[in-house]
Design a protein around this motif. Structure first.
Motif, PDB file in Angstrom:
ATOM      1  N   ASP A  99       0.837  -1.205   0.000  1.00 17.56           N
ATOM      2  CA  ASP A  99       0.000   0.000   0.000  1.00 17.56           C
ATOM      3  C   ASP A  99       0.871   1.254   0.000  1.00 17.56           C
ATOM      4  O   ASP A  99       0.636   2.188  -0.775  1.00 17.56           O
ATOM      5  CB  ASP A  99      -0.828   0.003   1.296  1.00 17.56           C
ATOM      6  CG  ASP A  99      -2.304   0.016   1.016  1.00 17.56           C
ATOM      7  OD1 ASP A  99      -2.697  -0.419  -0.075  1.00 17.56           O
ATOM      8  OD2 ASP A  99      -3.052   0.473   1.907  1.00 17.56           O
ATOM      9  N   ILE A 112      -7.733  -7.242  -7.302  1.00 17.73           N
ATOM     10  CA  ILE A 112      -7.067  -8.344  -6.608  1.00 17.73           C
ATOM     11  C   ILE A 112      -7.845  -9.578  -7.041  1.00 17.73           C
ATOM     12  O   ILE A 112      -9.039  -9.707  -6.751  1.00 17.73           O
ATOM     13  CB  ILE A 112      -7.128  -8.168  -5.077  1.00 17.73           C
ATOM     14  CG1 ILE A 112      -6.381  -6.899  -4.664  1.00 17.73           C
ATOM     15  CG2 ILE A 112      -6.544  -9.377  -4.356  1.00 17.73           C
ATOM     16  CD1 ILE A 112      -7.238  -5.706  -4.485  1.00 17.73           C
ATOM     17  N   TYR A 189      -8.209  -7.117   1.798  1.00 19.98           N
ATOM     18  CA  TYR A 189      -8.706  -6.481   0.561  1.00 19.98           C
ATOM     19  C   TYR A 189     -10.231  -6.567   0.408  1.00 19.98           C
ATOM     20  O   TYR A 189     -10.784  -6.009  -0.538  1.00 19.98           O
ATOM     21  CB  TYR A 189      -8.039  -7.117  -0.661  1.00 19.98           C
ATOM     22  CG  TYR A 189      -6.575  -6.722  -0.803  1.00 19.98           C
ATOM     23  CD1 TYR A 189      -6.215  -5.385  -0.984  1.00 19.98           C
ATOM     24  CD2 TYR A 189      -5.569  -7.671  -0.776  1.00 19.98           C
ATOM     25  CE1 TYR A 189      -4.877  -5.018  -1.108  1.00 19.98           C
ATOM     26  CE2 TYR A 189      -4.227  -7.314  -0.904  1.00 19.98           C
ATOM     27  CZ  TYR A 189      -3.894  -5.981  -1.075  1.00 19.98           C
ATOM     28  OH  TYR A 189      -2.578  -5.604  -1.206  1.00 19.98           O
ATOM     29  N   SER A 192     -12.196  -3.436  -0.167  1.00 17.42           N
ATOM     30  CA  SER A 192     -11.634  -2.480  -1.129  1.00 17.42           C
ATOM     31  C   SER A 192     -12.553  -2.310  -2.338  1.00 17.42           C
ATOM     32  O   SER A 192     -12.410  -1.358  -3.106  1.00 17.42           O
ATOM     33  CB  SER A 192     -10.262  -2.961  -1.614  1.00 17.42           C
ATOM     34  OG  SER A 192     -10.413  -4.150  -2.386  1.00 17.42           O
ATOM     35  N   LEU A 195     -11.792  -6.820  -4.973  1.00 19.50           N
ATOM     36  CA  LEU A 195     -11.495  -8.261  -4.888  1.00 19.50           C
ATOM     37  C   LEU A 195     -12.442  -9.032  -5.807  1.00 19.50           C
ATOM     38  O   LEU A 195     -13.660  -8.911  -5.700  1.00 19.50           O
ATOM     39  CB  LEU A 195     -11.652  -8.731  -3.436  1.00 19.50           C
ATOM     40  CG  LEU A 195     -11.320 -10.177  -3.153  1.00 19.50           C
ATOM     41  CD1 LEU A 195      -9.830 -10.460  -3.348  1.00 19.50           C
ATOM     42  CD2 LEU A 195     -11.703 -10.541  -1.708  1.00 19.50           C
TER      43      LEU A 195
END
Ligand code: AP5
Ligand code: MG
Length: 217
Positions: A99, A112, A189, A192, A195
């Motif tokens: 990050d 991701i 994640y 976020s 994903l």
């Protein structure tokens, strides 16, 4: 999408899908495992320092892999073309370090991608895998994609070998390490919004088609 993390258990297909995606785009494949194996094979200082970790299926210290990744991410080519981080981050601490690196260089992650596969299939994928000594390809598998000539890479004619950590015992240890140390990265994640989970059980071509849909969306 061009800045990607591939995550998933050992044998889930991260390297194989990264190989296919980087061959069909300009996105650069960064496999921390492959870089470490090359250092070991060249008997560099770094290689000597990490050899035992790989042999035992344990993780190399965060700082060591983070330095490798930082060097790669600093390259103009990777900043321009994008990257697939294959096998990094693998601990929550590595995710935090990444990050920071991305913020410093003003780069945004696009997705991701989690390759999801049942444990019994993972073991089959690992123990049957053959890797090319020359080009590093992982497309071959003794059951699922045997080479046309035994021991010879279909892509480049190089010699195929079995990774020393692909024996049943070390493979099982690597799966335990994944559960303990890498599953928290998926949690990291989860919120976020980036994903994406891909079912890694179908054939290589089917999984790759799903990946392409994701990357082109
Ligand atoms: P690394 O090289 O990253 O190994 P890994 O994570 O254990 O993952 P694998 O490479 O085993 O699996 P993969 O998902 O890439 O599977 P593949 O595509 O080849 O790391 C090795 C070691 O380095 C670690 O143990 C650690 O010591 C160290 N390390 C690396 N990164 C680190 C980090 N960040 N921090 C600390 N230490 C680190 O596929 C497997 C087989 O299945 C192949 O034969 C393939 O052809 C076949 N296959 C793939 N997809 C399919 C499909 N859809 N159908 C049928 N067969 C398929
Ligand atoms: Mg791999």
């Amino acid at each position: 999408m061009k800045n990607l993390i591939f995550i998933g258990a050992p044998g889930a297909g991260k390297g194989t899908m990264a190989e296919k995606l980087s061959a069909s785009t300009t996105i650069q494949h960064i496999s921390t495992g492959a870089i470490l194996r090359e250092e070991i094979s060249n008997e560099t200082e770094l290689g000597k320092a990490v050899k035992q970790f790989l042999e035992e299926g344990a993780l190399v210290p965060d700082e060591t892999v983070a330095n490798i990744v930082a060097g790669k991410l600093a390259s103009d080519e990777i900043q321009k073309n994008g990257f697939i981080l294959d096998g990094f981050p693998r601990t929550e601490n590595q995710a935090v370090i990444l990050d920071g690196l991305l913020k410093e260089s003003g780069v945004e992650l696009d997705a991701i991608v989690l390759f999801d596969l049942a444990e019994d299939v993972l073991m089959q994928r690992l123990t049957g895998r053959r890797v090319c000594k020359e080009c590093g390809s992982t497309l071959h598998h003794m059951l699922f994609n045997p080479p046309k000539t035994e021991g010879v890479c279909d892509k480049c004619g190089g010699e195929l070998y079995q990774r020393p950590d692909d024996n049943a015992e070390t493979a099982a240890d690597r799966l335990d390490v994944y559960k303990e140390q890498t599953l928290p990265v998926i949690e990291f994640y989860k919120n976020s919004g980036k994903l994406v989970t891909i079912d890694a059980a179908p054939s290589q071509n089917e999984v790759f088609a799903k990946l392409q849909e994701t990357v082109n969306s």
